[in-house]
Scaffold this motif. Sequence first.
Motif, PDB file in Angstrom:
ATOM      1  N   VAL A  47       0.855  -1.190   0.000  1.00  0.00           N
ATOM      2  CA  VAL A  47       0.000   0.000   0.000  1.00  0.00           C
ATOM      3  C   VAL A  47       0.887   1.234   0.000  1.00  0.00           C
ATOM      4  N   GLU A  48       0.677   2.107  -0.985  1.00  0.00           N
ATOM      5  CA  GLU A  48       1.459   3.326  -1.057  1.00  0.00           C
ATOM      6  C   GLU A  48       1.128   4.217   0.146  1.00  0.00           C
ATOM      7  N   PRO A  49       2.139   4.857   0.731  1.00  0.00           N
ATOM      8  CA  PRO A  49       1.884   5.714   1.885  1.00  0.00           C
ATOM      9  C   PRO A  49       1.079   6.947   1.497  1.00  0.00           C
ATOM     10  N   ALA A  50       0.289   7.432   2.417  1.00  0.00           N
ATOM     11  CA  ALA A  50      -0.490   8.652   2.168  1.00  0.00           C
ATOM     12  C   ALA A  50       0.437   9.852   2.116  1.00  0.00           C
ATOM     13  N   PRO A  51       0.103  10.877   1.327  1.00  0.00           N
ATOM     14  CA  PRO A  51       0.926  12.079   1.285  1.00  0.00           C
ATOM     15  C   PRO A  51       1.055  12.700   2.674  1.00  0.00           C
ATOM     16  N   THR A  52       2.200  13.283   2.951  1.00  0.00           N
ATOM     17  CA  THR A  52       2.419  13.927   4.231  1.00  0.00           C
ATOM     18  C   THR A  52       2.352  15.432   4.066  1.00  0.00           C
ATOM     19  N   GLY A  53       2.156  16.132   5.160  1.00  0.00           N
ATOM     20  CA  GLY A  53       2.125  17.589   5.117  1.00  0.00           C
ATOM     21  C   GLY A  53       0.723  18.120   4.949  1.00  0.00           C
ATOM     22  N   PRO A  54       0.578  19.447   5.037  1.00  0.00           N
ATOM     23  CA  PRO A  54      -0.743  20.072   4.917  1.00  0.00           C
ATOM     24  C   PRO A  54      -1.368  19.842   3.550  1.00  0.00           C
ATOM     25  N   ARG A  55      -2.684  19.880   3.505  1.00  0.00           N
ATOM     26  CA  ARG A  55      -3.410  19.746   2.235  1.00  0.00           C
ATOM     27  C   ARG A  55      -4.062  21.056   1.826  1.00  0.00           C
ATOM     28  N   ILE A  56      -3.875  22.097   2.644  1.00  0.00           N
ATOM     29  CA  ILE A  56      -4.478  23.397   2.374  1.00  0.00           C
ATOM     30  C   ILE A  56      -3.392  24.458   2.300  1.00  0.00           C
ATOM     31  N   LEU A  57      -3.376  25.214   1.200  1.00  0.00           N
ATOM     32  CA  LEU A  57      -2.423  26.302   1.006  1.00  0.00           C
ATOM     33  C   LEU A  57      -3.180  27.619   1.001  1.00  0.00           C
ATOM     34  N   ALA A  58      -2.701  28.591   1.771  1.00  0.00           N
ATOM     35  CA  ALA A  58      -3.312  29.923   1.797  1.00  0.00           C
ATOM     36  C   ALA A  58      -2.374  30.922   1.136  1.00  0.00           C
ATOM     37  N   MET A  59      -2.918  31.770   0.284  1.00  0.00           N
ATOM     38  CA  MET A  59      -2.168  32.803  -0.426  1.00  0.00           C
ATOM     39  C   MET A  59      -2.973  34.093  -0.394  1.00  0.00           C
ATOM     40  N   GLY A  60      -2.270  35.231  -0.428  1.00  0.00           N
ATOM     41  CA  GLY A  60      -3.002  36.479  -0.487  1.00  0.00           C
ATOM     42  C   GLY A  60      -2.250  37.644   0.116  1.00  0.00           C
ATOM     43  N   ASP A  61      -3.015  38.645   0.527  1.00  0.00           N
ATOM     44  CA  ASP A  61      -2.427  39.890   1.023  1.00  0.00           C
ATOM     45  C   ASP A  61      -2.581  39.995   2.539  1.00  0.00           C
ATOM     46  N   SER A  62      -2.569  41.238   3.042  1.00  0.00           N
ATOM     47  CA  SER A  62      -2.549  41.436   4.487  1.00  0.00           C
ATOM     48  C   SER A  62      -3.823  40.973   5.185  1.00  0.00           C
ATOM     49  N   MET A  63      -4.949  40.932   4.494  1.00  0.00           N
ATOM     50  CA  MET A  63      -6.136  40.409   5.155  1.00  0.00           C
ATOM     51  C   MET A  63      -5.910  38.964   5.583  1.00  0.00           C
ATOM     52  N   MET A  64      -5.176  38.219   4.764  1.00  0.00           N
ATOM     53  CA  MET A  64      -4.877  36.833   5.071  1.00  0.00           C
ATOM     54  C   MET A  64      -3.700  36.719   6.043  1.00  0.00           C
ATOM     55  N   ALA A  65      -2.745  37.634   5.928  1.00  0.00           N
ATOM     56  CA  ALA A  65      -1.506  37.520   6.707  1.00  0.00           C
ATOM     57  C   ALA A  65      -1.562  38.210   8.067  1.00  0.00           C
ATOM     58  N   TRP A  66      -2.544  39.105   8.267  1.00  0.00           N
ATOM     59  CA  TRP A  66      -2.588  39.896   9.500  1.00  0.00           C
ATOM     60  C   TRP A  66      -2.672  38.999  10.722  1.00  0.00           C
ATOM     61  N   HIS A  67      -1.905  39.277  11.748  1.00  0.00           N
ATOM     62  CA  HIS A  67      -1.815  38.508  12.998  1.00  0.00           C
ATOM     63  C   HIS A  67      -1.029  37.206  12.838  1.00  0.00           C
ATOM     64  N   SER A  68      -0.263  37.068  11.745  1.00  0.00           N
ATOM     65  CA  SER A  68       0.497  35.836  11.540  1.00  0.00           C
ATOM     66  C   SER A  68       1.524  35.604  12.644  1.00  0.00           C
ATOM     67  N   LEU A  69       2.220  36.666  13.056  1.00  0.00           N
ATOM     68  CA  LEU A  69       3.286  36.510  14.040  1.00  0.00           C
ATOM     69  C   LEU A  69       2.750  36.088  15.406  1.00  0.00           C
ATOM     70  N   THR A  70       1.486  36.359  15.657  1.00  0.00           N
ATOM     71  CA  THR A  70       0.882  35.920  16.913  1.00  0.00           C
ATOM     72  C   THR A  70       0.024  34.666  16.706  1.00  0.00           C
ATOM     73  N   GLN A  71       0.158  34.047  15.546  1.00  0.00           N
ATOM     74  CA  GLN A  71      -0.550  32.818  15.216  1.00  0.00           C
ATOM     75  C   GLN A  71      -2.064  32.972  15.362  1.00  0.00           C
ATOM     76  N   ALA A  72      -2.557  34.101  14.895  1.00  0.00           N
ATOM     77  CA  ALA A  72      -3.991  34.373  14.979  1.00  0.00           C
ATOM     78  C   ALA A  72      -4.529  34.888  13.648  1.00  0.00           C
ATOM     79  N   SER A  73      -3.836  34.591  12.546  1.00  0.00           N
ATOM     80  CA  SER A  73      -4.254  35.033  11.225  1.00  0.00           C
ATOM     81  C   SER A  73      -5.444  34.213  10.732  1.00  0.00           C
ATOM     82  N   VAL A  74      -5.959  34.582   9.581  1.00  0.00           N
ATOM     83  CA  VAL A  74      -7.050  33.807   8.973  1.00  0.00           C
ATOM     84  C   VAL A  74      -6.632  32.356   8.746  1.00  0.00           C
ATOM     85  N   PRO A  75      -5.442  32.068   8.157  1.00  0.00           N
ATOM     86  CA  PRO A  75      -5.043  30.661   8.007  1.00  0.00           C
ATOM     87  C   PRO A  75      -4.947  29.923   9.340  1.00  0.00           C
ATOM     88  N   HIS A  76      -4.457  30.595  10.395  1.00  0.00           N
ATOM     89  CA  HIS A  76      -4.418  29.964  11.708  1.00  0.00           C
ATOM     90  C   HIS A  76      -5.837  29.642  12.188  1.00  0.00           C
TER      91      HIS A  76
END
Length: 257
Positions: A47-76
């Motif tokens: 049985v082939e192993p399942a892919p590893t790592g995240p399956r969701i990628l987020a891209m964009g501008d500051s609306m998406m990135a805001w609060h990233s350093l405090t781990q409270a952004s939209v992707p978080h």
Amino acid sequence: MTAPFRFFASFFAVLLFAASCAETVDTAEITPPAVSENADVVSKNVVEPAPTGPRILAMGDSMMAWHSLTQASVPHSIEKALDEPVASMAVSGARVIYNLPITGAMGLKISSQYRKGEWDWVVLNGGGNDLWLGCGCGACTRKMDKMISEDGKRGAIPQMVQKARETGAQVAWVGYLRSPGAWSPIEGCKKTGNELETRIQKLAALDRGVHYVSLADLVPQGDRSFHGLDMIHPSLKGSREIGKRVAAVIVANDAVN
């Protein structure tokens, strides 16, 4: 957010914020399972192993990135809502149309934020900086048409979405917060921003694997709590609620091809 993605996203967010300029990430290499010498006998059961790592990628501008350093952004917030990792390459100040090659490649051009991976979803936003900083939300017809045509079929945004769809990933395009009726530096962008999102809705209607996530009704009239002090970017509450809305779309459409 997984440790490698959190480290690299934070590192480049600081670099780009200091120099007006995210880069990172490669999925882990997968080593196939060992096969015994009697390979012809056991190969049917390998049985082939399942892919590893995240399956969701987020891209964009500051609306998406805001609060990233405090781990409270939209992707978080998407991570917390889904209880699974999200890889974010979003960069504050990023644009859909950006012609400087070096800083563009480092993430200020949103399409350049894409990284190869086993993505099931690509969460995208953008266009606000193009309209506000690029044409003052006034004489924006040419800028708008370059990003996306009136019928939603041509332009940099459809090209970016198509690139993601060609990998098999679904796309969630996230709209922008609306003003609660209070003054904002981008209050004059409302009409132009609405036109942009109307065109993106038309793009989404062309492909069942593209989902427009509207935030037009997220902010109640008179409620300033969804915005930060600048009345442009999301507050902690705003990022949390945007993330929940995106996560709900992902859950509802995970089986869509």
